[in-house]
Design a protein around this motif. Structure first.
Motif, PDB file in Angstrom:
ATOM      1  N   SER A 123      35.794  25.980  12.240  1.00 15.78           N
ATOM      2  CA  SER A 123      36.868  26.829  11.712  1.00 15.78           C
ATOM      3  C   SER A 123      36.501  27.457  10.370  1.00 15.78           C
ATOM      4  O   SER A 123      37.351  28.068   9.723  1.00 15.78           O
ATOM      5  N   LYS A 124      35.263  27.310   9.945  1.00 16.08           N
ATOM      6  CA  LYS A 124      34.861  27.853   8.644  1.00 16.08           C
ATOM      7  C   LYS A 124      34.479  29.326   8.726  1.00 16.08           C
ATOM      8  O   LYS A 124      34.161  29.839   9.794  1.00 16.08           O
ATOM      9  N   ARG A 125      34.486  30.002   7.572  1.00 20.09           N
ATOM     10  CA  ARG A 125      33.854  31.327   7.472  1.00 20.09           C
ATOM     11  C   ARG A 125      32.353  31.099   7.355  1.00 20.09           C
ATOM     12  O   ARG A 125      31.914  30.064   6.855  1.00 20.09           O
TER      13      ARG A 125
ATOM     14  N   PRO B  71      36.684  36.382  -0.675  1.00 22.08           N
ATOM     15  CA  PRO B  71      37.651  35.791   0.258  1.00 22.08           C
ATOM     16  C   PRO B  71      38.098  36.783   1.332  1.00 22.08           C
ATOM     17  O   PRO B  71      38.493  36.385   2.404  1.00 22.08           O
TER      18      PRO B  71
ATOM     19  N   THR C 251      36.268  30.263  14.151  1.00 25.47           N
ATOM     20  CA  THR C 251      35.722  31.483  13.536  1.00 25.47           C
ATOM     21  C   THR C 251      34.204  31.447  13.413  1.00 25.47           C
ATOM     22  O   THR C 251      33.572  32.489  13.258  1.00 25.47           O
TER      23      THR C 251
ATOM     24  N   GLY D  91      37.098  26.456  -0.707  1.00 22.42           N
ATOM     25  CA  GLY D  91      36.163  27.423  -1.293  1.00 22.42           C
ATOM     26  C   GLY D  91      34.801  26.852  -1.644  1.00 22.42           C
ATOM     27  O   GLY D  91      34.131  27.341  -2.555  1.00 22.42           O
TER      28      GLY D  91
ATOM     29  N   THR E  57      31.752  28.241   4.553  1.00 23.63           N
ATOM     30  CA  THR E  57      32.703  27.881   3.498  1.00 23.63           C
ATOM     31  C   THR E  57      34.047  27.543   4.122  1.00 23.63           C
ATOM     32  O   THR E  57      34.472  28.187   5.088  1.00 23.63           O
ATOM     33  N   ASP E  58      34.670  26.528   3.574  1.00 22.07           N
ATOM     34  CA  ASP E  58      36.001  26.116   4.013  1.00 22.07           C
ATOM     35  C   ASP E  58      37.020  27.000   3.290  1.00 22.07           C
ATOM     36  O   ASP E  58      36.982  27.100   2.067  1.00 22.07           O
ATOM     37  N   ARG E  59      37.893  27.642   4.078  1.00 27.08           N
ATOM     38  CA  ARG E  59      38.836  28.578   3.465  1.00 27.08           C
ATOM     39  C   ARG E  59      39.680  27.916   2.395  1.00 27.08           C
ATOM     40  O   ARG E  59      39.987  28.514   1.365  1.00 27.08           O
TER      41      ARG E  59
END
Ligand code: FAD
Length: 277
Positions: free
Chosen positions: A175-177, A273, A84, A204, A199-201
């Motif tokens: 894979s983070k946002r 989120p 992502t 958080g 941020t790691d889903r």
């Protein structure tokens, strides 16, 4: 421009062929900086092109970028859908003060080794928690975290003759946002501030990487999303008012303002989120 001091260009098939390093040698990547001004101290260029390192290698562990990967190759690279954070590749390529002509020659490793505050490949790889593989002359390779590589404006940890071989980005970071903010005083100008938050889903957390506004990358990590006040205090504790980079691309005070402004935007965006990225 012609480099009149250069009398030899070596084209090794392997970096091991360069067993002895002396004053006057320089690694040649894309040459976009090397050929942009006189290089009085250089008489021999060692061209990295013939090493033929694969530009981009994906694996379950993440992405390996060869130092010789062209900016244009990275720009065209999409990556698996679950990465992502991959749109950051393009956003950082777009943050060069440079046209596509420079992208076709300039390399990721050359940009990192230039170690300018506005080096967008430094911003990208630091924000994505990369490690760099360095090949010193005559001793075993070493790995260092990207955030430790640049030590100041145009200075870094490279030893004499040491080569940046590759940049490894872990799948956990890919894979983070993320949230990206960038400003320049002029359209397509050199960056005044480039900030990236990730941020790691699952947990958080929040990782904010501040570049261009400071002589070297500055990173702030919060186990949980901070309040606006906590974030501002953390920035001021880490970067004193005179710790910002003052140059024609923006005063230190302006870059300090941008840093606080963008960091707060990133915090607010990633605290949601439901955010798409
Ligand atoms: C019009 C223009 C705009 C530019 N805009 C920007 C900008 O916005 N931001 C920015 O940061 N830079 C900018 N630059 C500077 C430079 O072109 C870029 O940093 C570029 O990415 C350098 O990459 P290169 O492959 O051309 O490096 P080169 O010019 O080949 O090398 C740069 C330096 O790094 C060393 N080097 C290269 N590769 C390695 C390696 N693998 N290991 C060890 N040492 C190595 C070389 O010996 C040399 O000292 C710009 C240049 C131009 C001409």
């Amino acid at each position: 421009m012609n480099l009149n001091t250069v009398v030899e260009v070596k084209r090794p098939a392997s970096a091991d062929e360069i067993t002895h390093w002396r004053d006057g040698y320089a690694w040649l990547a894309g040459g976009t900086w090397l050929f942009s001004e006189p290089q009085w101290g250089i008489d021999t260029l060692i061209d990295l092109d013939q090493l033929r390192w694969p530009a981009l290698t994906t694996s379950p562990a993440g992405l390996e970028i060869a130092a010789t990967c062209r900016i244009a190759e990275l720009y065209r690279f999409g990556g698996p859908a679950k990465w992502t954070a991959a749109p950051l590749f393009r956003q950082c390529c777009d943050s060069f003060l440079a046209s596509f002509k420079i992208w076709n020659a300039g390399t990721v490793g050359g940009n990192i080794c230039m170690s300018l505050p506005a080096g967008p490949m430094i911003s990208l790889t630091t924000a994505l928690e990369a490690s760099y593989t360095l090949w010193p002359r005559g001793v075993p390779p070493r790995e260092i975290p990207a955030v430790e590589f640049v030590t100041g404006n145009n200075t870094n940890v490279l030893r004499r003759g040491e080569l940046l071989r590759s940049i490894k980005i872990p799948v956990s970071a890919l894979s983070k946002r993320f949230a990206f903010r960038h400003a320049s005083l002029t359209h397509l100008g050199r960056s005044a501030a480039l900030l990236i938050g990730t941020t790691d889903r699952a947990c958080g957390d929040l990782l904010i990487t501040i570049t261009a506004a400071t002589p070297r990358p500055v990173q702030l990590h919060f186990a949980q999303s901070p309040s606006a006040t906590e974030l501002r205090r953390a920035i001021d504790a880490k970067i004193p008012a005179d710790g910002y980079f003052n140059d024609v691309h923006g005063s230190a005070a302006y870059k300090r303002h941008l840093t606080a402004y963008f960091a707060e935007q990133i915090r607010a965006e990633l605290a949601h989120p439901g955010s798409a990225k």
